[in-house]
Scaffold this motif. Structure first.
Motif, mmCIF file in Angstrom:
data_model
loop_
_atom_site.group_PDB
_atom_site.id
_atom_site.type_symbol
_atom_site.label_atom_id
_atom_site.label_comp_id
_atom_site.label_asym_id
_atom_site.label_seq_id
_atom_site.Cartn_x
_atom_site.Cartn_y
_atom_site.Cartn_z
ATOM 1 N N VAL A 12 -5.010 4.779 2.271
ATOM 2 C CA VAL A 12 -4.717 6.043 2.955
ATOM 3 C C VAL A 12 -3.275 6.505 2.725
ATOM 4 N N LEU A 13 -2.345 5.568 2.796
ATOM 5 C CA LEU A 13 -0.926 5.947 2.775
ATOM 6 C C LEU A 13 -0.148 5.407 1.577
ATOM 7 N N ARG A 14 -0.839 4.709 0.689
ATOM 8 C CA ARG A 14 -0.225 4.172 -0.528
ATOM 9 C C ARG A 14 0.934 3.209 -0.258
ATOM 10 N N HIS A 15 0.794 2.423 0.801
ATOM 11 C CA HIS A 15 1.745 1.356 1.111
ATOM 12 C C HIS A 15 1.008 0.035 0.972
ATOM 13 N N GLU A 16 1.562 -0.903 0.238
ATOM 14 C CA GLU A 16 0.965 -2.230 0.152
ATOM 15 C C GLU A 16 1.143 -2.931 1.497
ATOM 16 N N PRO A 17 0.071 -3.412 2.107
ATOM 17 C CA PRO A 17 0.176 -4.043 3.421
ATOM 18 C C PRO A 17 1.225 -5.158 3.493
ATOM 19 N N ALA A 18 1.269 -6.029 2.506
ATOM 20 C CA ALA A 18 2.229 -7.138 2.542
ATOM 21 C C ALA A 18 3.673 -6.631 2.476
ATOM 22 N N ALA A 19 3.892 -5.518 1.791
ATOM 23 C CA ALA A 19 5.247 -4.964 1.675
ATOM 24 C C ALA A 19 5.727 -4.357 2.990
ATOM 25 N N LEU A 20 4.814 -4.074 3.904
ATOM 26 C CA LEU A 20 5.185 -3.493 5.194
ATOM 27 C C LEU A 20 5.649 -4.539 6.196
ATOM 28 N N GLU A 21 5.290 -5.797 5.959
ATOM 29 C CA GLU A 21 5.648 -6.854 6.900
ATOM 30 C C GLU A 21 7.162 -6.939 7.058
ATOM 31 N N GLY A 22 7.599 -6.908 8.314
ATOM 32 C CA GLY A 22 9.024 -6.945 8.631
ATOM 33 C C GLY A 22 9.662 -5.569 8.782
ATOM 34 N N ARG A 23 9.017 -4.526 8.264
ATOM 35 C CA ARG A 23 9.549 -3.166 8.424
ATOM 36 C C ARG A 23 9.246 -2.665 9.821
ATOM 37 N N ARG A 24 10.095 -1.826 10.323
ATOM 38 C CA ARG A 24 9.871 -1.228 11.637
ATOM 39 C C ARG A 24 8.887 -0.068 11.498
ATOM 40 N N ILE A 25 7.942 -0.015 12.431
ATOM 41 C CA ILE A 25 6.938 1.049 12.409
ATOM 42 C C ILE A 25 7.597 2.420 12.554
ATOM 43 N N ALA A 26 8.738 2.475 13.231
ATOM 44 C CA ALA A 26 9.447 3.751 13.435
ATOM 45 C C ALA A 26 9.871 4.388 12.112
ATOM 46 N N GLU A 27 10.010 3.592 11.055
ATOM 47 C CA GLU A 27 10.366 4.134 9.741
ATOM 48 C C GLU A 27 9.203 4.901 9.107
ATOM 49 N N LEU A 28 8.007 4.689 9.606
ATOM 50 C CA LEU A 28 6.806 5.206 8.957
ATOM 51 C C LEU A 28 6.117 6.318 9.729
ATOM 52 N N VAL A 29 6.637 6.673 10.889
ATOM 53 C CA VAL A 29 6.013 7.703 11.718
ATOM 54 C C VAL A 29 7.038 8.787 12.037
ATOM 55 N N SER A 30 6.570 9.877 12.602
ATOM 56 C CA SER A 30 7.465 10.975 12.970
ATOM 57 C C SER A 30 8.433 10.534 14.068
ATOM 58 N N ALA A 31 9.506 11.271 14.250
ATOM 59 C CA ALA A 31 10.507 10.948 15.272
ATOM 60 C C ALA A 31 9.895 10.945 16.673
ATOM 61 N N ASP A 32 9.029 11.924 16.969
ATOM 62 C CA ASP A 32 8.378 11.965 18.283
ATOM 63 C C ASP A 32 7.524 10.722 18.516
ATOM 64 N N GLU A 33 6.758 10.337 17.508
ATOM 65 C CA GLU A 33 5.905 9.169 17.654
ATOM 66 C C GLU A 33 6.728 7.881 17.725
ATOM 67 N N ALA A 34 7.840 7.828 17.013
ATOM 68 C CA ALA A 34 8.718 6.659 17.089
ATOM 69 C C ALA A 34 9.288 6.518 18.499
#
Length: 85
Positions: free
Chosen positions: A36-58
């Motif tokens: 859906v979003l062209r991000h490799e799941p393993a590469a997301l581990e350790g990243r903050r979810i706030a980096e991947l969503v809108s400011a309001d959702e963060a």
């Protein structure tokens, strides 16, 4: 045990799902992040979810995680977020 019951749902869902720690870091992401979003799941581990969503959702998610951290009893909730671009 409860995670093993949810494993098929997590793995086969067409919606991007992630397991977060209380600081909002991704512990695990399902395969839908790739399709859906062209991000490799393993590469997301350790990243903050706030980096991947809108400011309001963060902001919402930060408040939600604070409530989970402050809860005196285990709390299970699902947050549905639209991803930011």
């Amino acid at each position: 045990k409860s995670m093993s019951l949810l494993e098929p749902f997590f793995a086969l869902s067409h919606e991007p799902m992630a397991i977060l720690d209380l600081d909002g870091a991704i512990v695990r992401a399902n395969p839908a992040w790739r399709t859906v979003l062209r991000h490799e799941p393993a590469a997301l581990e350790g990243r903050r979810i706030a980096e991947l969503v809108s400011a309001d959702e963060a902001s919402y998610l930060g408040g939600w995680l604070a409530q989970v951290a402050a809860a005196s009893e285990p709390l299970t909730r699902i947050a549905s977020l639209r991803t930011g671009t």
